[in-house]
Design a protein around this motif. Structure first.
Motif, PDB file in Angstrom:
ATOM      1  N   UNK A 148       0.172   7.373   3.668  1.00 47.88           N
ATOM      2  CA  UNK A 148       1.231   7.000   2.790  1.00 47.88           C
ATOM      3  C   UNK A 148       1.133   5.774   2.018  1.00 47.88           C
ATOM      4  N   UNK A 149       0.613   4.487   2.866  1.00 47.24           N
ATOM      5  CA  UNK A 149       0.457   3.037   2.357  1.00 47.24           C
ATOM      6  C   UNK A 149      -0.674   3.071   1.275  1.00 47.24           C
ATOM      7  N   UNK A 150      -1.742   3.962   1.789  1.00 49.91           N
ATOM      8  CA  UNK A 150      -2.982   3.905   0.880  1.00 49.91           C
ATOM      9  C   UNK A 150      -2.724   4.581  -0.457  1.00 49.91           C
ATOM     10  N   UNK A 151      -1.874   5.731  -0.300  1.00 51.49           N
ATOM     11  CA  UNK A 151      -1.579   6.371  -1.531  1.00 51.49           C
ATOM     12  C   UNK A 151      -0.711   5.618  -2.331  1.00 51.49           C
ATOM     13  N   UNK A 152       0.290   5.078  -2.002  1.00 53.51           N
ATOM     14  CA  UNK A 152       1.273   4.448  -2.727  1.00 53.51           C
ATOM     15  C   UNK A 152       0.340   3.207  -3.585  1.00 53.51           C
ATOM     16  N   UNK A 153      -0.565   2.496  -2.747  1.00 56.77           N
ATOM     17  CA  UNK A 153      -1.520   1.590  -3.181  1.00 56.77           C
ATOM     18  C   UNK A 153      -2.273   2.176  -4.541  1.00 56.77           C
ATOM     19  N   UNK A 154      -2.601   3.258  -4.227  1.00 55.63           N
ATOM     20  CA  UNK A 154      -3.368   3.838  -5.366  1.00 55.63           C
ATOM     21  C   UNK A 154      -2.725   4.434  -6.590  1.00 55.63           C
ATOM     22  N   UNK A 155      -1.253   4.208  -6.495  1.00 60.47           N
ATOM     23  CA  UNK A 155      -0.474   4.482  -7.620  1.00 60.47           C
ATOM     24  C   UNK A 155       0.095   5.829  -7.643  1.00 60.47           C
ATOM     25  N   UNK A 156      -0.247   6.632  -6.549  1.00 58.20           N
ATOM     26  CA  UNK A 156       0.316   8.198  -6.434  1.00 58.20           C
ATOM     27  C   UNK A 156       1.788   8.249  -6.800  1.00 58.20           C
ATOM     28  N   UNK A 204      -0.475   0.434 -12.268  1.00 57.96           N
ATOM     29  CA  UNK A 204      -0.001  -1.075 -11.748  1.00 57.96           C
ATOM     30  C   UNK A 204      -0.603  -1.191 -10.444  1.00 57.96           C
ATOM     31  N   UNK A 205      -1.465  -2.242 -10.263  1.00 51.57           N
ATOM     32  CA  UNK A 205      -1.841  -2.558  -8.912  1.00 51.57           C
ATOM     33  C   UNK A 205      -1.129  -3.625  -8.158  1.00 51.57           C
ATOM     34  N   UNK A 206      -0.731  -3.376  -7.209  1.00 55.52           N
ATOM     35  CA  UNK A 206       0.233  -4.448  -6.227  1.00 55.52           C
ATOM     36  C   UNK A 206      -0.909  -5.475  -5.346  1.00 55.52           C
ATOM     37  N   UNK A 207      -0.893  -6.833  -5.431  1.00 59.12           N
ATOM     38  CA  UNK A 207      -1.588  -7.660  -4.600  1.00 59.12           C
ATOM     39  C   UNK A 207      -0.791  -8.002  -3.342  1.00 59.12           C
ATOM     40  N   UNK A 208       0.328  -8.466  -3.317  1.00 57.11           N
ATOM     41  CA  UNK A 208       1.171  -9.016  -2.544  1.00 57.11           C
ATOM     42  C   UNK A 208       2.207  -7.849  -2.031  1.00 57.11           C
ATOM     43  N   UNK A 209       2.044  -7.364  -0.934  1.00 58.28           N
ATOM     44  CA  UNK A 209       2.958  -6.129  -0.300  1.00 58.28           C
ATOM     45  C   UNK A 209       3.700  -6.819   0.977  1.00 58.28           C
ATOM     46  N   UNK A 210       4.927  -6.229   0.755  1.00 58.35           N
ATOM     47  CA  UNK A 210       5.687  -6.209   2.120  1.00 58.35           C
ATOM     48  C   UNK A 210       6.167  -4.961   2.526  1.00 58.35           C
ATOM     49  N   UNK A 211       5.486  -4.605   3.713  1.00 61.92           N
ATOM     50  CA  UNK A 211       5.863  -3.110   4.250  1.00 61.92           C
ATOM     51  C   UNK A 211       6.824  -3.351   5.652  1.00 61.92           C
ATOM     52  N   UNK A 212       7.876  -2.261   5.392  1.00 62.97           N
ATOM     53  CA  UNK A 212       9.159  -2.329   6.338  1.00 62.97           C
ATOM     54  C   UNK A 212       8.859  -1.050   7.009  1.00 62.97           C
ATOM     55  N   UNK A 213       8.970  -1.403   8.331  1.00 58.49           N
ATOM     56  CA  UNK A 213       8.697  -0.117   9.218  1.00 58.49           C
ATOM     57  C   UNK A 213      10.181  -0.023  10.016  1.00 58.49           C
ATOM     58  N   UNK A 227      10.663  -7.997  -7.688  1.00 58.59           N
ATOM     59  CA  UNK A 227       9.816  -7.261  -6.880  1.00 58.59           C
ATOM     60  C   UNK A 227      10.056  -5.893  -7.096  1.00 58.59           C
ATOM     61  N   UNK A 228       8.889  -4.770  -7.096  1.00 58.23           N
ATOM     62  CA  UNK A 228       9.315  -3.550  -7.323  1.00 58.23           C
ATOM     63  C   UNK A 228       9.458  -2.971  -5.794  1.00 58.23           C
ATOM     64  N   UNK A 229      10.251  -1.881  -5.846  1.00 60.30           N
ATOM     65  CA  UNK A 229      10.484  -1.148  -4.520  1.00 60.30           C
ATOM     66  C   UNK A 229      10.021   0.403  -4.253  1.00 60.30           C
ATOM     67  N   UNK A 230       9.560   0.492  -3.233  1.00 66.67           N
ATOM     68  CA  UNK A 230       9.370   2.145  -2.964  1.00 66.67           C
ATOM     69  C   UNK A 230       9.998   2.447  -1.546  1.00 66.67           C
ATOM     70  N   UNK A 251       7.470 -14.352  -2.959  1.00 67.80           N
ATOM     71  CA  UNK A 251       7.275 -13.603  -4.400  1.00 67.80           C
ATOM     72  C   UNK A 251       6.405 -12.445  -4.275  1.00 67.80           C
ATOM     73  N   UNK A 252       6.575 -11.358  -3.487  1.00 64.47           N
ATOM     74  CA  UNK A 252       5.723 -10.170  -3.356  1.00 64.47           C
ATOM     75  C   UNK A 252       5.732  -9.482  -4.650  1.00 64.47           C
ATOM     76  N   UNK A 253       4.878  -8.567  -4.822  1.00 66.50           N
ATOM     77  CA  UNK A 253       4.705  -7.609  -5.979  1.00 66.50           C
ATOM     78  C   UNK A 253       5.547  -6.441  -5.757  1.00 66.50           C
ATOM     79  N   UNK A 254       5.381  -5.924  -4.286  1.00 70.10           N
ATOM     80  CA  UNK A 254       5.939  -4.587  -4.013  1.00 70.10           C
ATOM     81  C   UNK A 254       6.554  -4.634  -2.652  1.00 70.10           C
TER      82      UNK A 254
END
Ligand code: GLU
Length: 370
Positions: A243-251, A1-10, A231-234, A163-166
């Motif tokens: 971490x963000x790159x690995x999540x994006x790659x589907x790890x 699953x590839x995500x296009x629109x992503x919200x990253x919360x720090x 919206x899916x959540x991790x 309408x984010x994907x992740x």
């Protein structure tokens, strides 16, 4: 699953490494990852805490008062410091950034919701990375209904708004565990949660007080809100390298909460939420084809007739010349405005009304075709 629109919360603890100051090394690594994703064409919004902590760092010489107003002072001082840190880091990659400070009160107002949505979508379209925080100067009061209170819930609201994907909630722990891993070495990471039930809520409460403002409880609340709006959540550990790159790659990393409904369903629900349709616009054949077949927005030029008494931000039905409903959407203009601009070219809007909320009466982003 590839995500296009992503919200990253720090969260605050992540950005300060649990210290009294912003950890620029951590921030720099997060920004480098965001920049890489951005260059790959992903659309990203950051929800960043850390303003109060940054304010505390700046005013270190002043003895801290334990009242709400002082917290608001810290947030006010810290927000600009936080943003200047982000600005410098993103400058390295030539990526423009923006700031949006939101409150729950603004979001529960339909026009406020629409304004925030349109602005955030436009920023993404222009390749600007928006950094969102709660407007603590206004919102940090005792009235629960008016504030998000924690950035976990705010980030879920933002994910829903655009309408984010992740939604990625980065914190200083690897995800949701069967017990608090800081005290129980047997605690195991839960990889996937398909349903947030009372058992999951109970697990979250075990690690409640160790983390920043929200802890795991508000992360689970946020996950519920986001997954129920498509919206899916991790939840994952922000200190993990890349971490963000690995999540994006589907790890398979952190705890994953799959979306419970599809986005179309959720968008329809959003449109039809709050209030039922407040009015109707009848459109000509050209506009009908543009909407149904070409995925276009509704412009004033294609409107033949407007019915009902409504405000900017209200939901309208879109009808064809025969009176059949072809869609619905959120209006950028009031009924009074539309009766003036209907049939006119969008370039005339400002002259005709003295204000301009955009070329579209109903933007494609805020429309569902039936
Ligand atoms: N808005 C707060 C800040 O920037 C943080 C709230 C939270 O961490 O949940 O300091």
């Amino acid at each position: 699953m590839s995500y296009h629109r992503i919200i990253a919360k720090f969260g605050t603890r992540l950005l300060t490494s649990g210290t009294e100051h912003l950890d620029l090394e951590v921030m720099s690594s997060l920004v480098a990852q965001i920049a890489q994703l951005h260059h790959q064409g992903k659309e990203i919004i950051i929800v960043s805490s850390g303003a109060i902590a940054a304010g505390r760092e700046k005013l270190a010489g002043i003895s801290e008062r334990k009242n709400t107003q002082f917290k608001q002072v810290l947030a006010s001082v810290g927000q600009s410091y936080l943003m200047s840190a982000y600005e410098q880091l993103f400058n390295r990659y030539d990526i423009p950034i923006a700031q949006a400070l939101l409150t729950k009160a603004d979001m529960s107002d339909r026009a406020g919701y629409l304004n925030a949505r349109n602005t955030l979508l436009a920023l993404m379209e222009l390749g600007v990375i928006c950094i969102v925080n709660e407007n603590d100067v206004v919102a940090l009061d005792e009235i629960e209904e008016l504030k998000f209170g924690d950035n976990d819930n705010l980030s879920a609201m933002v994910a829903n708004l655009v309408d984010a994907d992740l939604l990625i909630l980065l914190t200083d722990i690897g995800g949701l565990y069967t017990d608090d891993p800081n005290y129980n070495p047997q605690a195991q990471l839960i990889r996937r949660v398909d349903k947030i039930d009372s058992k999951i809520e109970h697990l979250a409460s075990k690690t409640a007080n160790r983390l920043g403002t929200g802890g795991m409880v508000t992360k689970i609340e946020a996950a519920r809100l986001a997954t129920s709006s498509g919206v899916s959540v991790i939840i994952a550990d922000g200190y993990e390298p890349d971490i963000l790159l690995r999540i994006d790659k589907g790890e398979d990393i952190g705890t994953f909460f799959p979306a419970q409904v599809n986005k179309m369903e959720s968008k329809k629900r959003w449109l039809l939420s709050g209030l039922a349709s407040k009015g109707k616009v009848v459109v000509d054949k050209g506009a009908e084809i543009a909407i149904k077949e070409q995925n276009k927005s509704l412009l004033p030029a294609g409107i033949l007739e407007v019915n009902g008494d409504f405000q900017r931000g209200d939901t309208l039905d879109i009808l064809d010349e025969q009176g059949r409903q072809i869609g619905c959407g959120v209006s950028n203009y009031s009924s009074a405005d539309i009766s003036v601009i209907k049939g006119a070219h969008s370039a005339k809007i400002l002259t005709l009304l003295g204000h301009n909320y955009g070329d579209e009466v109903i933007h494609r982003n805020n429309m569902v075709v039936v």
